[in-house]
Design a protein around this motif. Structure first.
Motif, PDB file in Angstrom:
ATOM      1  N   ILE A   1      -8.624  -6.844 -13.566  1.00 39.91           N
ATOM      2  CA  ILE A   1      -8.406  -8.138 -14.229  1.00 39.91           C
ATOM      3  C   ILE A   1      -8.277  -9.238 -13.174  1.00 39.91           C
ATOM      4  O   ILE A   1      -8.765 -10.362 -13.351  1.00 39.91           O
ATOM      5  CB  ILE A   1      -7.148  -8.090 -15.102  1.00 39.91           C
ATOM      6  CG1 ILE A   1      -7.261  -7.001 -16.167  1.00 39.91           C
ATOM      7  CG2 ILE A   1      -6.902  -9.451 -15.754  1.00 39.91           C
ATOM      8  CD1 ILE A   1      -8.333  -7.199 -17.189  1.00 39.91           C
ATOM      9  N   GLY A   2      -7.642  -8.919 -12.057  1.00 41.70           N
ATOM     10  CA  GLY A   2      -7.492  -9.893 -10.975  1.00 41.70           C
ATOM     11  C   GLY A   2      -8.823 -10.324 -10.391  1.00 41.70           C
ATOM     12  O   GLY A   2      -8.974 -11.476  -9.954  1.00 41.70           O
ATOM     13  N   MET A   3      -9.793  -9.424 -10.358  1.00 38.43           N
ATOM     14  CA  MET A   3     -11.125  -9.791  -9.875  1.00 38.43           C
ATOM     15  C   MET A   3     -11.689 -10.951 -10.692  1.00 38.43           C
ATOM     16  O   MET A   3     -12.187 -11.945 -10.148  1.00 38.43           O
ATOM     17  CB  MET A   3     -12.062  -8.576  -9.948  1.00 38.43           C
ATOM     18  CG  MET A   3     -11.723  -7.470  -8.977  1.00 38.43           C
ATOM     19  SD  MET A   3     -12.437  -5.840  -9.417  1.00 38.43           S
ATOM     20  CE  MET A   3     -14.184  -6.217  -9.386  1.00 38.43           C
TER      21      MET A   3
ATOM     22  N   ALA B   1      -9.139  -8.581  -6.318  1.00 37.62           N
ATOM     23  CA  ALA B   1      -8.791  -7.183  -6.604  1.00 37.62           C
ATOM     24  C   ALA B   1      -7.498  -6.785  -5.913  1.00 37.62           C
ATOM     25  O   ALA B   1      -6.619  -6.146  -6.518  1.00 37.62           O
ATOM     26  CB  ALA B   1      -9.934  -6.270  -6.167  1.00 37.62           C
ATOM     27  N   LEU B   2      -7.342  -7.164  -4.644  1.00 35.84           N
ATOM     28  CA  LEU B   2      -6.133  -6.769  -3.919  1.00 35.84           C
ATOM     29  C   LEU B   2      -4.907  -7.548  -4.383  1.00 35.84           C
ATOM     30  O   LEU B   2      -3.798  -6.993  -4.455  1.00 35.84           O
ATOM     31  CB  LEU B   2      -6.341  -6.921  -2.409  1.00 35.84           C
ATOM     32  CG  LEU B   2      -6.845  -5.641  -1.707  1.00 35.84           C
ATOM     33  CD1 LEU B   2      -8.189  -5.206  -2.270  1.00 35.84           C
ATOM     34  CD2 LEU B   2      -6.926  -5.829  -0.208  1.00 35.84           C
ATOM     35  N   LEU B   3      -5.089  -8.824  -4.721  1.00 36.57           N
ATOM     36  CA  LEU B   3      -3.972  -9.570  -5.294  1.00 36.57           C
ATOM     37  C   LEU B   3      -3.552  -8.957  -6.631  1.00 36.57           C
ATOM     38  O   LEU B   3      -2.354  -8.818  -6.926  1.00 36.57           O
ATOM     39  CB  LEU B   3      -4.358 -11.040  -5.495  1.00 36.57           C
ATOM     40  CG  LEU B   3      -4.401 -11.922  -4.247  1.00 36.57           C
ATOM     41  CD1 LEU B   3      -4.962 -13.292  -4.597  1.00 36.57           C
ATOM     42  CD2 LEU B   3      -3.010 -12.068  -3.634  1.00 36.57           C
ATOM     43  N   GLY B   4      -4.537  -8.601  -7.452  1.00 35.63           N
ATOM     44  CA  GLY B   4      -4.230  -7.967  -8.728  1.00 35.63           C
ATOM     45  C   GLY B   4      -3.538  -6.627  -8.554  1.00 35.63           C
ATOM     46  O   GLY B   4      -2.633  -6.272  -9.321  1.00 35.63           O
ATOM     47  N   LEU B   5      -3.943  -5.877  -7.526  1.00 32.63           N
ATOM     48  CA  LEU B   5      -3.312  -4.583  -7.268  1.00 32.63           C
ATOM     49  C   LEU B   5      -1.847  -4.767  -6.885  1.00 32.63           C
ATOM     50  O   LEU B   5      -0.975  -3.997  -7.336  1.00 32.63           O
ATOM     51  CB  LEU B   5      -4.056  -3.864  -6.142  1.00 32.63           C
ATOM     52  CG  LEU B   5      -3.666  -2.406  -5.881  1.00 32.63           C
ATOM     53  CD1 LEU B   5      -4.035  -1.536  -7.074  1.00 32.63           C
ATOM     54  CD2 LEU B   5      -4.346  -1.890  -4.628  1.00 32.63           C
ATOM     55  N   LEU B   6      -1.551  -5.783  -6.080  1.00 29.15           N
ATOM     56  CA  LEU B   6      -0.150  -6.054  -5.728  1.00 29.15           C
ATOM     57  C   LEU B   6       0.644  -6.469  -6.964  1.00 29.15           C
ATOM     58  O   LEU B   6       1.786  -6.018  -7.160  1.00 29.15           O
ATOM     59  CB  LEU B   6      -0.095  -7.147  -4.657  1.00 29.15           C
ATOM     60  CG  LEU B   6      -0.624  -6.775  -3.274  1.00 29.15           C
ATOM     61  CD1 LEU B   6      -0.640  -7.998  -2.366  1.00 29.15           C
ATOM     62  CD2 LEU B   6       0.223  -5.663  -2.647  1.00 29.15           C
ATOM     63  N   ALA B   7       0.043  -7.332  -7.798  1.00 29.44           N
ATOM     64  CA  ALA B   7       0.730  -7.760  -9.016  1.00 29.44           C
ATOM     65  C   ALA B   7       0.950  -6.582  -9.958  1.00 29.44           C
ATOM     66  O   ALA B   7       2.030  -6.439 -10.562  1.00 29.44           O
ATOM     67  CB  ALA B   7      -0.091  -8.851  -9.713  1.00 29.44           C
ATOM     68  N   GLY B   8      -0.050  -5.723 -10.086  1.00 33.32           N
ATOM     69  CA  GLY B   8       0.087  -4.563 -10.958  1.00 33.32           C
ATOM     70  C   GLY B   8       1.124  -3.577 -10.457  1.00 33.32           C
ATOM     71  O   GLY B   8       1.850  -2.957 -11.254  1.00 33.32           O
ATOM     72  N   SER B   9       1.219  -3.425  -9.150  1.00 35.83           N
ATOM     73  CA  SER B   9       2.234  -2.533  -8.584  1.00 35.83           C
ATOM     74  C   SER B   9       3.638  -3.054  -8.870  1.00 35.83           C
ATOM     75  O   SER B   9       4.546  -2.274  -9.187  1.00 35.83           O
ATOM     76  CB  SER B   9       2.011  -2.392  -7.071  1.00 35.83           C
ATOM     77  OG  SER B   9       0.739  -1.829  -6.798  1.00 35.83           O
ATOM     78  N   ALA B  10       3.798  -4.383  -8.768  1.00 34.86           N
ATOM     79  CA  ALA B  10       5.101  -4.973  -9.090  1.00 34.86           C
ATOM     80  C   ALA B  10       5.423  -4.785 -10.569  1.00 34.86           C
ATOM     81  O   ALA B  10       6.558  -4.433 -10.933  1.00 34.86           O
ATOM     82  CB  ALA B  10       5.101  -6.455  -8.720  1.00 34.86           C
TER      83      ALA B  10
END
Length: 448
Positions: free
Chosen positions: A371-373, A345-354
């Motif tokens: 989606i990252g989850m 979830a946190l990796l996906g949040l970083l990717a989504g922010s970028a």
């Protein structure tokens, strides 16, 4: 006299007494659900006892003084390790296989004393802030009820292993409010097949358990995901790219967990001291980042509802990985499934922010987090179907399906190309007949 004609091959499906397995699976679904409820209530009691604060462990950690925040997980580790030491003495050095191993290569039998002592040890670890998932012990306990019922009914061999698997599916469904994923989790990861004779009882147990816990008893889902949608199908390449990146990072996550276990194995310490040391590492990290306490449900729910500074997201992500490695490496009883969801979830949040910074019209970062989850789960478990289904069951958003499926498949293939073994590989293949070390009931990292 003509020789007897060979027996015709049986058609796929159920035959004769096989249909009774469905009734036994339904019973195991109810009993397994009640076992998870008992563990859940025991965990809530243990958390209040350890922290004197109601609510989530993260909120409890934030309310504690820094010195208590540092020492509470260590003290919980002492009690958890002492219980494991007692279980080891009672078993006289013979380690009971966990449920995955007992289903895959064991005889399907789970001991009562050993299972209950491991569950009690897990309560001490989780209730005091250990960075580990409660689902490992919950599923182990529910799986054991399937084994006990099967033994009382005089099942053995493949049928007993199947009833043990039904208990595990029931525990998974109760823990995550995911009836379909509970069955697929066992079928895809353990059996590697969707054969109807096995999948049918698994689905019955899973559905009955989910209905018992979340419909009849009214327990709320652990993840509260807001309505989400993908802004444009032109974003699919971005979700594909995120899947590729998460697939490449998943082996690094598994190597970190594996390295922590090897490092702890070199320490010639008694179990209470080894688990206390793991808890002390978690406590030290939590002085600066209390978000590492517990399994991470509350943190994931919070980042899906409220914006976090990206620097805090990155810091908590790294801290959580090391806190989880310290807890699992010390030999604590618990699961790594929920921490994996946290990391994804946190990796996906970083990717989504970028992605949102580069393309302001793209989907919200929380969409990438969800989606990252699924993508990170697929990369670590090597079970893309289960990973896709559990996120879909959490959201029930059909519009997310193309992006979710694409990311899960991409992450799975990249991770498997880099590291062929999944996070459950060792649990499914190790031989513990003469093993004397006490290992947690959660599936360990790959090369343990």
């Amino acid at each position: 006299m003509k020789p007897a004609a060979p027996a015709a091959p049986r058609a796929p499906g159920y035959h004769g007494d096989d249909r009774w397995l469905l009734l036994w699976a339904a019973l195991i679904g109810v009993v397994g659900a009640l076992a998870t409820v008992a563990f859940h209530e025991g965990m809530a009691f243990t958390e209040r006892l350890a922290t004197q604060h109601p609510g989530s462990l993260v909120h409890a950690a934030e309310a504690l003084a820094p010195w208590r925040r540092a020492l509470t997980p260590a003290l919980g580790g002492v009690f958890a390790g002492a219980i494991l030491w007692l279980a080891q003495r009672i078993a006289k050095g013979r380690k009971q296989p966990d449920y995955l191993e007992a289903i895959a290569i064991g005889d399907g039998r789970q001991g009562v004393k050993d299972t209950l002592l491991h569950s009690l040890s897990s309560l001490c670890t989780i209730g005091s802030g250990g960075s580990i998932g409660r689902e490992g012990a919950m599923v182990q306990l529910a799986a054991a009820t399937g084994s006990w019922i099967g033994q009382l009914a005089r099942f053995d061999g493949d049928d007993l292993r199947l009833l043990l698997a039904c208990g595990a599916a029931a525990g998974f469904a109760a823990a995550y409010d995911a009836a379909l994923s509970g069955a697929i989790f066992i079928a895809e990861i353990v059996y590697g097949t969707l054969a109807i004779r096995r999948l049918g009882p698994l689905m019955v147990a899973s559905v009955v358990s989910e209905v018992t816990v979340h419909q009849a008893l009214g327990y709320a889902p652990v993840y509260k995901i807001p309505p989400l949608h993908v802004a444009s199908l032109w974003e699919l390449p971005l979700f594909l790219l995120m899947g590729l990146i998460l697939g490449a990072l998943a082996p690094l996550f598994m190597v970190t967990l594996d390295g922590a276990h090897r490092l702890a194995a070199r320490l010639r310490l008694a179990l209470p001291l080894k688990l206390a040391l793991g808890g002390l590492v978690v406590g030290a990290i939590s002085i600066w980042w209390p978000q590492v306490w517990g399994n991470g449900y509350s943190v994931v729910n919070d980042v899906l509802k409220h914006p976090w500074p990206l620097a805090l997201v990155a810091a908590v992500l790294i801290a959580k990985v090391f806190a989880t490695a310290a807890t699992t490496g010390s030999g604590a009883v618990g699961g790594v499934f929920t921490p994996t969801i946290f990391v994804g979830a946190l990796l996906g949040l970083l990717a989504g922010s970028a992605a949102h910074a580069l393309w302001p019209g793209s989907s919200l970062p929380v969409v990438y987090a969800v989606i990252g989850m699924g993508a990170f789960l697929a990369a670590t478990t090597h079970a893309p179907l289960m990973s896709f289904l559990i996120v879909f069951e959490m959201t029930l958003e059909y519009q997310l399906v193309p992006a979710l499926m694409l990311s899960c498949l991409a992450a799975y293939h990249v991770s498997r190309a880099i590291r062929p073994q999944s996070i459950y590989h060792e649990a499914l293949h190790r031989d513990t007949a003469n093993e004397e070390d006490v290992v947690d009931s959660a599936p360990p990292p790959v090369s343990r």
